[in-house]
Write a protein that holds these residues in place. Structure first.
Motif, PDB file in Angstrom:
ATOM      1  N   GLN A  34       0.901  -1.216   0.045  1.00  0.00           N
ATOM      2  CA  GLN A  34      -0.201  -0.130   0.122  1.00  0.00           C
ATOM      3  C   GLN A  34       0.882   1.303  -0.038  1.00  0.00           C
ATOM      4  OE1 GLN A  34      -3.031  -0.371  -1.091  1.00  0.00           O
ATOM      5  NE2 GLN A  34      -3.719   1.214   0.094  1.00  0.00           N
ATOM      6  N   ASN A  37       1.890   1.808  -3.501  1.00  0.00           N
ATOM      7  CA  ASN A  37       0.826   2.387  -4.230  1.00  0.00           C
ATOM      8  C   ASN A  37       0.428   4.034  -3.924  1.00  0.00           C
ATOM      9  OD1 ASN A  37      -0.060   0.058  -5.350  1.00  0.00           O
ATOM     10  ND2 ASN A  37      -1.761  -0.539  -4.011  1.00  0.00           N
ATOM     11  N   TYR A  38       0.305   4.336  -2.651  1.00  0.00           N
ATOM     12  CA  TYR A  38       0.232   5.574  -2.335  1.00  0.00           C
ATOM     13  C   TYR A  38       1.326   6.620  -3.145  1.00  0.00           C
ATOM     14  CZ  TYR A  38      -3.322   5.232   1.172  1.00  0.00           C
ATOM     15  OH  TYR A  38      -4.662   5.006   1.562  1.00  0.00           O
ATOM     16  N   ASN A 164      -4.268   0.813   5.612  1.00  0.00           N
ATOM     17  CA  ASN A 164      -4.047   1.959   4.808  1.00  0.00           C
ATOM     18  C   ASN A 164      -3.488   3.171   5.257  1.00  0.00           C
ATOM     19  OD1 ASN A 164      -4.808   0.068   2.741  1.00  0.00           O
ATOM     20  ND2 ASN A 164      -6.833   0.877   2.655  1.00  0.00           N
ATOM     21  N   LYS A 165      -3.719   3.466   6.634  1.00  0.00           N
ATOM     22  CA  LYS A 165      -3.580   4.756   7.292  1.00  0.00           C
ATOM     23  C   LYS A 165      -2.196   4.336   7.691  1.00  0.00           C
ATOM     24  CE  LYS A 165      -7.924   5.871   9.462  1.00  0.00           C
ATOM     25  NZ  LYS A 165      -8.479   6.375  10.895  1.00  0.00           N
ATOM     26  N   LYS A 168      -0.374   5.130   4.382  1.00  0.00           N
ATOM     27  CA  LYS A 168      -0.304   6.385   3.950  1.00  0.00           C
ATOM     28  C   LYS A 168       0.549   7.225   4.819  1.00  0.00           C
ATOM     29  CE  LYS A 168      -3.521  10.128   2.890  1.00  0.00           C
ATOM     30  NZ  LYS A 168      -4.827  10.966   3.092  1.00  0.00           N
TER      31      LYS A 168
END
Ligand SMILES: [Zn+2]
Length: 264
Positions: A34, A37-38, A164-165, A168
């Motif tokens: 992820q 991805n970000y 996800n956090k 991120k």
């Protein structure tokens, strides 16, 4: 082009720490993916490599060799803690080395971005003689993202929204460190979120998701932490337009579910 090497800790026949039906190797892989991805989606001028893209065994030496041979500008090794405690801590190499002050600065920027995004309890910035931070020829930071064997943290780590956090936080931290420009035309896709209940008790949140499903209302649990306290928000919709969020609130009300809108 800046080069970022993301290391997903453990993998294959090394599961890492475990607890509450969770394995560290699965969580680190999800966060690493992820984070890439970000970075790919939100920032330009960056090339991201991960140490593994699936559940496979990679030795520590293979990981740092790959990063060194590639000539990465920064390395972040992602882990999950165990053994008593709660929250987030980060590590850099504890020995003397060239560029130690710069690495400390990088650790600080990354550490703060992850705390801000996750609301994790802050266990502080630390130094240790770990292979990943010692054998990397570029500034390297190792992150320990919550305690897998502690119930309060394990519940967070079971939530894809929470992973996800964490991702991120890593991506934003790395972007700040490398001063990566945001991609043109990228605006936050979601501006308004409809929340149908916020609970301190996870079981209540799960029960509400079940009741909503009966009415064909899809919902997910979004753990929200503030000052070390976790609230389980039941999210029933994410919208770019306020009018659409309001429409969803009326629909929910017609089924007897009181809801409110939060800005994200
Ligand atoms: Zn680990």
């Amino acid at each position: 082009m800046k080069k970022v090497f993301i290391d997903a800790g453990h993998g294959g026949n090394d599961p890492g720490a475990s607890g509450h039906d969770l394995k560290e190797k699965d969580i680190t892989l999800a966060i690493a993916r992820q984070t890439k991805n970000y970075l790919d989606k939100m920032f330009s001028g960056v090339d991201v490599k991960v140490s593994r893209t699936k559940d496979r065994s990679v030795t520590l030496k293979e990981r740092t060799n790959a990063a060194n041979a590639w000539g990465a500008d920064v390395l972040v090794s992602i882990h999950v803690n165990a053994g008593g405690g709660r929250g987030f801590e980060s590590y850099m190499y504890n020995g003397a080395f060239k560029g130690k002050e710069k690495t400390r600065e990088i650790q600080k920027v990354l550490h703060e971005a992850i705390l801000e995004e996750t609301g994790f309890v802050n266990r502080g910035m630390k130094e240790q003689n770990f292979h990943m931070v010692r054998a990397s020829q570029m500034p390297a930071v190792l992150t320990e993202n919550g305690f897998i064997d502690r119930k309060e943290d394990a519940v967070l780590l079971k939530s894809a929204a929470f992973l996800n956090k964490i991702a991120k936080g890593h991506a934003v931290g790395i972007a700040n460190v490398l001063r990566l420009p945001k991609k043109q035309g990228i605006v936050s896709q979601v501006m308004y979120r409809v929340v149908t209940g916020s609970f301190e008790n996870y079981t209540y949140a799960k029960e509400l998701v079940r009741l909503l499903a009966k009415k064909d209302m899809e919902a997910f649990i979004d753990p929200h932490t503030s000052r070390g306290k976790t609230y389980y928000r039941v999210v029933t919709g994410s919208f770019q337009e306020l009018a659409n969020a309001k429409k969803r609130v009326s629909t929910l009300e017609s089924y007897g579910f009181d809801s409110f809108i939060v800005n994200v």
